[in-house]
Design a protein around this motif. Structure first.
Motif, PDB file in Angstrom:
ATOM      1  N   LEU A  60       0.814  -1.211   0.000  1.00 27.59           N
ATOM      2  CA  LEU A  60       0.000   0.000   0.000  1.00 27.59           C
ATOM      3  C   LEU A  60       0.852   1.268   0.000  1.00 27.59           C
ATOM      4  O   LEU A  60       0.430   2.295  -0.547  1.00 27.59           O
ATOM      5  CB  LEU A  60      -0.946  -0.005   1.193  1.00 27.59           C
ATOM      6  CG  LEU A  60      -2.032  -1.089   1.149  1.00 27.59           C
ATOM      7  CD1 LEU A  60      -2.959  -0.968   2.348  1.00 27.59           C
ATOM      8  CD2 LEU A  60      -2.838  -1.011  -0.139  1.00 27.59           C
ATOM      9  N   PHE A  61       2.044   1.232   0.587  1.00 29.60           N
ATOM     10  CA  PHE A  61       2.939   2.386   0.467  1.00 29.60           C
ATOM     11  C   PHE A  61       3.314   2.609  -0.994  1.00 29.60           C
ATOM     12  O   PHE A  61       3.385   3.745  -1.469  1.00 29.60           O
ATOM     13  CB  PHE A  61       4.204   2.165   1.296  1.00 29.60           C
ATOM     14  CG  PHE A  61       3.973   2.138   2.790  1.00 29.60           C
ATOM     15  CD1 PHE A  61       2.916   2.837   3.368  1.00 29.60           C
ATOM     16  CD2 PHE A  61       4.815   1.418   3.623  1.00 29.60           C
ATOM     17  CE1 PHE A  61       2.706   2.811   4.752  1.00 29.60           C
ATOM     18  CE2 PHE A  61       4.619   1.384   4.990  1.00 29.60           C
ATOM     19  CZ  PHE A  61       3.559   2.079   5.557  1.00 29.60           C
ATOM     20  N   LEU A  62       3.549   1.510  -1.710  1.00 22.22           N
ATOM     21  CA  LEU A  62       3.860   1.625  -3.136  1.00 22.22           C
ATOM     22  C   LEU A  62       2.660   2.138  -3.922  1.00 22.22           C
ATOM     23  O   LEU A  62       2.811   2.938  -4.855  1.00 22.22           O
ATOM     24  CB  LEU A  62       4.307   0.271  -3.691  1.00 22.22           C
ATOM     25  CG  LEU A  62       5.693  -0.202  -3.251  1.00 22.22           C
ATOM     26  CD1 LEU A  62       5.891  -1.678  -3.572  1.00 22.22           C
ATOM     27  CD2 LEU A  62       6.780   0.638  -3.922  1.00 22.22           C
ATOM     28  N   ALA A  63       1.461   1.700  -3.543  1.00 20.08           N
ATOM     29  CA  ALA A  63       0.260   2.198  -4.221  1.00 20.08           C
ATOM     30  C   ALA A  63       0.125   3.704  -4.026  1.00 20.08           C
ATOM     31  O   ALA A  63      -0.209   4.449  -4.961  1.00 20.08           O
ATOM     32  CB  ALA A  63      -0.974   1.476  -3.698  1.00 20.08           C
ATOM     33  N   GLY A  64       0.395   4.171  -2.804  1.00 19.19           N
ATOM     34  CA  GLY A  64       0.356   5.606  -2.550  1.00 19.19           C
ATOM     35  C   GLY A  64       1.449   6.339  -3.290  1.00 19.19           C
ATOM     36  O   GLY A  64       1.229   7.433  -3.838  1.00 19.19           O
ATOM     37  N   GLY A  65       2.648   5.745  -3.322  1.00 19.21           N
ATOM     38  CA  GLY A  65       3.740   6.365  -4.057  1.00 19.21           C
ATOM     39  C   GLY A  65       3.447   6.468  -5.538  1.00 19.21           C
ATOM     40  O   GLY A  65       3.730   7.486  -6.183  1.00 19.21           O
ATOM     41  N   ALA A  66       2.868   5.413  -6.087  1.00 23.07           N
ATOM     42  CA  ALA A  66       2.502   5.434  -7.503  1.00 23.07           C
ATOM     43  C   ALA A  66       1.460   6.509  -7.775  1.00 23.07           C
ATOM     44  O   ALA A  66       1.492   7.167  -8.821  1.00 23.07           O
ATOM     45  CB  ALA A  66       1.969   4.062  -7.916  1.00 23.07           C
ATOM     46  N   ALA A  67       0.530   6.721  -6.842  1.00 21.19           N
ATOM     47  CA  ALA A  67      -0.504   7.739  -7.015  1.00 21.19           C
ATOM     48  C   ALA A  67       0.104   9.130  -7.127  1.00 21.19           C
ATOM     49  O   ALA A  67      -0.382   9.973  -7.887  1.00 21.19           O
ATOM     50  CB  ALA A  67      -1.489   7.686  -5.848  1.00 21.19           C
ATOM     51  N   PHE A  68       1.174   9.377  -6.371  1.00 19.46           N
ATOM     52  CA  PHE A  68       1.851  10.683  -6.445  1.00 19.46           C
ATOM     53  C   PHE A  68       2.786  10.781  -7.647  1.00 19.46           C
ATOM     54  O   PHE A  68       2.928  11.852  -8.245  1.00 19.46           O
ATOM     55  CB  PHE A  68       2.650  10.934  -5.163  1.00 19.46           C
ATOM     56  CG  PHE A  68       1.823  11.304  -3.977  1.00 19.46           C
ATOM     57  CD1 PHE A  68       0.890  12.332  -4.047  1.00 19.46           C
ATOM     58  CD2 PHE A  68       1.979  10.638  -2.772  1.00 19.46           C
ATOM     59  CE1 PHE A  68       0.119  12.682  -2.945  1.00 19.46           C
ATOM     60  CE2 PHE A  68       1.211  10.984  -1.661  1.00 19.46           C
ATOM     61  CZ  PHE A  68       0.286  12.010  -1.745  1.00 19.46           C
ATOM     62  N   ALA A  69       3.427   9.673  -8.014  1.00 22.42           N
ATOM     63  CA  ALA A  69       4.449   9.705  -9.066  1.00 22.42           C
ATOM     64  C   ALA A  69       3.885   9.501 -10.462  1.00 22.42           C
ATOM     65  O   ALA A  69       4.596   9.708 -11.451  1.00 22.42           O
ATOM     66  CB  ALA A  69       5.509   8.634  -8.781  1.00 22.42           C
ATOM     67  N   GLY A  70       2.634   9.089 -10.567  1.00 25.37           N
ATOM     68  CA  GLY A  70       2.061   8.814 -11.880  1.00 25.37           C
ATOM     69  C   GLY A  70       2.411   7.440 -12.398  1.00 25.37           C
ATOM     70  O   GLY A  70       2.305   7.181 -13.600  1.00 25.37           O
ATOM     71  N   ALA A  71       2.815   6.532 -11.506  1.00 24.66           N
ATOM     72  CA  ALA A  71       3.127   5.159 -11.901  1.00 24.66           C
ATOM     73  C   ALA A  71       1.864   4.314 -11.835  1.00 24.66           C
ATOM     74  O   ALA A  71       0.857   4.692 -11.238  1.00 24.66           O
ATOM     75  CB  ALA A  71       4.206   4.571 -10.996  1.00 24.66           C
ATOM     76  N   THR A  72       1.932   3.148 -12.465  1.00 25.65           N
ATOM     77  CA  THR A  72       0.823   2.194 -12.474  1.00 25.65           C
ATOM     78  C   THR A  72       1.247   0.933 -11.747  1.00 25.65           C
ATOM     79  O   THR A  72       2.279   0.333 -12.088  1.00 25.65           O
ATOM     80  CB  THR A  72       0.423   1.836 -13.915  1.00 25.65           C
ATOM     81  OG1 THR A  72       0.076   3.023 -14.626  1.00 25.65           O
ATOM     82  CG2 THR A  72      -0.753   0.869 -13.932  1.00 25.65           C
ATOM     83  N   ILE A  73       0.480   0.544 -10.743  1.00 26.43           N
ATOM     84  CA  ILE A  73       0.764  -0.699 -10.020  1.00 26.43           C
ATOM     85  C   ILE A  73       0.104  -1.856 -10.758  1.00 26.43           C
ATOM     86  O   ILE A  73      -1.109  -1.838 -11.006  1.00 26.43           O
ATOM     87  CB  ILE A  73       0.227  -0.634  -8.576  1.00 26.43           C
ATOM     88  CG1 ILE A  73       0.926   0.469  -7.783  1.00 26.43           C
ATOM     89  CG2 ILE A  73       0.383  -1.985  -7.879  1.00 26.43           C
ATOM     90  CD1 ILE A  73       2.412   0.250  -7.585  1.00 26.43           C
TER      91      ILE A  73
END
Length: 560
Positions: free
Chosen positions: A76-89
């Motif tokens: 979930l930390f990665l999901a939040g990070g992706a939300a800020f960075a524009g990445a796709t999980i």
């Protein structure tokens, strides 16, 4: 003088990043895992650190990050990070193996895989495409996250892909459903409102995070209102109630046969000693929902939906016990059940005095949304599958159902769940609902196997409670007492399984059962002729049946 033009109104659209920013000063507990916890303020900080890490690791091409992890906070930390960075999980299904797993990763253009030492073993010697040599292990020293990071100045646009969610794969190869950051955020807000989730709730998340149920029905609504999310690494039936008590959980989600496994645990006088107020999920039988409420004092709200989010059917207080409910009235969707050949709506189901559906051959059809795909954003890198879902401008769910005279929907199985016996067509789900009444059944599956002459035969697989034995005479007596059992519905073959085959998110997977048919080391009971007593299926029976197939020029394998 030219009159001044009105300034266009700017409508701020909700995204996962904006939901996280709303929690940036929130000191309420956000995530709990085993003996650790993080406030929402800390969750946002951890997400910002992952955003910087992911941005530093980005390569040209689709910014897709494969995550192969259990339900751990890092996911979930990665999901939040992706939300800020524009990445796709890209949530990787850990039950996939070999070339199928490699194809999932290459197909979704993962340029990086984040996993741990235990899970990484299944990636050994696989061609991962752009992710070759770019596998990060969160439990190794080279997995470095910045000590601190500020929130980005700008958030990704609402149409940014947030997740690629693989379908369960119970009827075909899994497909990657596109889910933008706006759709996930809005789904969370609607779910919180629909299920009454508030900031005071403690949401128990034991369903796998690579699946839409955990994200859309548990994590996203909890994020939207600031509720606490309790993560369980993997679902455990025996650990369910102890976890609920330990963390004072009030809300949980489930998929498929999860409820059946919880009910299979030994009952105690303390089963109602907990704080649960609601469970939400899909595909629990009516009997299991009733048994769960009676035993634990917690209602289950059953719904029909999918990661595509196009057709949503919810139970209402007036919904009959065996029905799904009514389509959600959003003023737009036009949901109905149609005959896939004629494209016409199916007539209402008609029941006899015993509650048996007597016109299933015409009443059962496929659930469609005639207004089209709605919020469905397509399958990633799979135009053919997307087009198949959106045939003739309609959205085709792939699920069978029928509607009663009052408009309530009843699930009848997947599109592969049709059976044809003695020129009569019927679906598997109504038979499964009847067999689920067996007092010793944890779960059942009904499916077609080939008939030596023509059409299909009915086969059932039954997973039984521990210490239970299959009694063929008692089973036959049970069938005779079920007045709503159709005359062609009684299983000719009954396979007693130790563990029912499931997808990674606890949905029943009938494909291996269909393929094996009666060719299994599990005990199989059968009726040599309809109405005969059930007896054990032997090697001699298999040889005779094989000879019968050869005589009629038919194969034992169904083209499904």
């Amino acid at each position: 003088m030219t009159p001044a033009q009105p300034t266009p109104e700017v409508v701020e659209r909700t995204t996962l990043a904006s939901l996280l920013r709303d929690r940036a000063a929130d000191d309420h507990v956000g995530y709990v895992f085993e003996d650790e916890s993080w406030t929402w303020r800390e969750v946002v900080g951890e997400s910002a650190r992952r955003a910087e890490m992911l941005s530093d690791l980005r390569l040209p091409g689709p910014f897709h990050v494969g995550v192969l992890l259990d339900n751990v906070p890092e996911y979930l930390f990665l999901a939040g990070g992706a939300a800020f960075a524009g990445a796709t999980i890209v949530g990787i299904n850990p039950t996939r193996r070999g070339q199928e797993l490699a194809q999932d990763i290459r197909h979704t253009h993962c340029q990086l895989i984040i996993t741990d030492s235990a899970s990484a073993a299944i990636l050994t010697d696989l061609d991962l495409g752009a992710a070759n040599g770019r596998v990060q292990l969160i439990d190794q020293g080279d997995y470095t996250v910045p000590e601190r990071a500020a929130l980005p100045d700008n958030d990704p646009p609402p149409e940014t892909l947030a997740f690629l969610l693989f379908t369960s794969g119970s009827t075909s190869a899994p497909k990657a459903v596109i889910c933008t950051t706006e759709r996930m955020a809005m789904t969370g807000q609607r779910a919180a409102q629909g299920y009454g989730v508030t900031g005071d709730d403690v949401s128990y998340c034991a369903m796998p995070l690579f699946h839409g149920n955990a994200l859309m029905a548990c994590w996203a609504p909890s994020l939207a209102v600031g509720a606490t999310v309790v993560l369980r690494r993997k679902f455990s039936a025996s650990g369910f109630l102890p976890d609920v008590r330990r963390y004072s959980c009030t809300y949980f989600t489930y998929v498929g046969r999860t409820v059946a496994y919880v009910l299979a645990q030994p009952a105690t006088e303390h089963d109602r000693d907990h704080s649960l107020r609601l469970g939400f999920g899909t595909e629990a039988s009516a009997q299991d929902r009733q048994r769960f409420g009676d035993r634990f004092g917690c209602p289950l709200v059953e719904g029909y939906g999918s990661s595509e989010s196009v057709v949503v059917i919810m139970r209402t207080p007036e919904t009959p016990p065996g029905a799904l409910g009514l389509p959600r009235d959003d003023g737009v969707a036009d949901v109905t059940v149609v005959d896939s050949q004629t494209m016409l709506p199916c007539p209402a189901g008609v029941f006899d005095e015993n509650g048996a559906l007597i016109n299933g051959d015409v009443a059962i059809g496929e659930i469609v949304n005639r207004t089209g795909g709605g919020v469905f954003e397509g399958y990633y890198n799979n135009d053919e599958a997307t087009s198949d879902r959106l045939r003739n401008g309609w959205y085709w769910s792939g699920d069978l159902a029928f509607v009663d005279a009052a408009g309530f929907y009843y699930f009848a199985g997947r599109s592969t769940d049709w059976l044809r016996v003695d020129s009569e067509n019927f679906a598997a789900a109504p038979i499964e609902n009847i067999l689920q009444r067996l007092p010793y059944a944890v779960m059942v599956a009904v499916y077609a196997v080939a008939d030596p002459r023509t059409g299909d035969q009915v086969m059932a697989a039954v997973e039984m409670e521990p210490e239970s034995d299959f009694d063929p005479a008692a089973f036959a007596t049970f069938l005779g007492l079920q007045l709503d059992l159709g005359t062609k519905w009684a299983p000719r073959f009954v396979r007693v399984v130790h563990d029912m085959p499931l997808t990674a998110n606890n949905k029943l997977n009938k494909q291996p059962l269909r393929v094996a048919a009666w060719n299994t080391t599990d005990p199989v009971w059968w009726q040599p002729e309809r109405g005969d007593p059930y007896r054990r299926f032997t090697l001699d029976d298999a040889r005779e049946l094989e000879a019968e197939f050869d005589h009629h020029g038919r194969t034992q394998l169904l083209p499904r």
